[in-house]
Design an enzyme around this catalytic site. Sequence first.
Site, PDB file in Angstrom:
ATOM      1  N   GLY A 198       0.806  -1.208   0.000  1.00  0.00           N
ATOM      2  CA  GLY A 198       0.000   0.000   0.000  1.00  0.00           C
ATOM      3  C   GLY A 198       0.842   1.262   0.000  1.00  0.00           C
ATOM      4  CB  CYS A 199       1.379   3.737   2.646  1.00  0.00           C
ATOM      5  SG  CYS A 199      -0.393   4.021   2.926  1.00  0.00           S
ATOM      6  CB  VAL A 200       5.969   0.760   1.520  1.00  0.00           C
ATOM      7  CG1 VAL A 200       7.384   0.601   0.985  1.00  0.00           C
ATOM      8  CG2 VAL A 200       5.990   0.884   3.036  1.00  0.00           C
TER       9      VAL A 200
END
Length: 224
Positions: free
Chosen positions: A150-152
Amino acid sequence: MTRDIDLDYARAGFGVHLPFGRRPALVLVDVAQAYLQPGSALYVGPNGVLECLERVVQAARDARAPVVFTRVVYQAGGVDGGLFYRKVPALEAFQAGSPLGEFPARLQPRPDDLVIVKQYASAFFGTSLSSTLRIWGVDTVILAGFSTSGCVRASATDAIQHGFIPYVVREGCGDRDLRPNDANLFDLQAKYAEVVGEEEICRLLRETGAAADAVARPVQPPGQ
């Protein structure tokens, strides 16, 4: 017959090496209790990521590289979360005031660290991160945290699109299942970033810090 996937990608022209720059910054993506507390909908399990992150943060500090923490905070009801919040109801863990949105006690920002508040996946989207890194002269962004898929991943793809060399710390990322974790690390290495181990990133930080010291060290006159 099963193809060697690494060889197949390399022959197709993926995965060309991006060299580590001279001015790195460490960006810790959403290292929050929501991913670390059993019972949380976002819990990633006991995987040693937090311990890895502590060591990488220390290496960055020793090298005098900037350290950036990101965190997700939503207004009540997720009114500022848009479609992302509607798509992933588990993000309610990050409503303002929720203890699940807090940093773990053993990995807290220092007063001289930058804390970026965001509402979407990428650390760059809708934030001042890119302009701040430019002012600092940063050329390489070291990424670690949650979640890998997701955010990485979103932050790594945005980093390269903003002109920063992304280095992702393999053991410093976590996801709720090893399958998306490993698949996304593979894809990041093939297309968007350098995925390296903890030992390698700490070595690179030491070398960068030593090089910076050598440049800053005044030249001694002959005979001194």
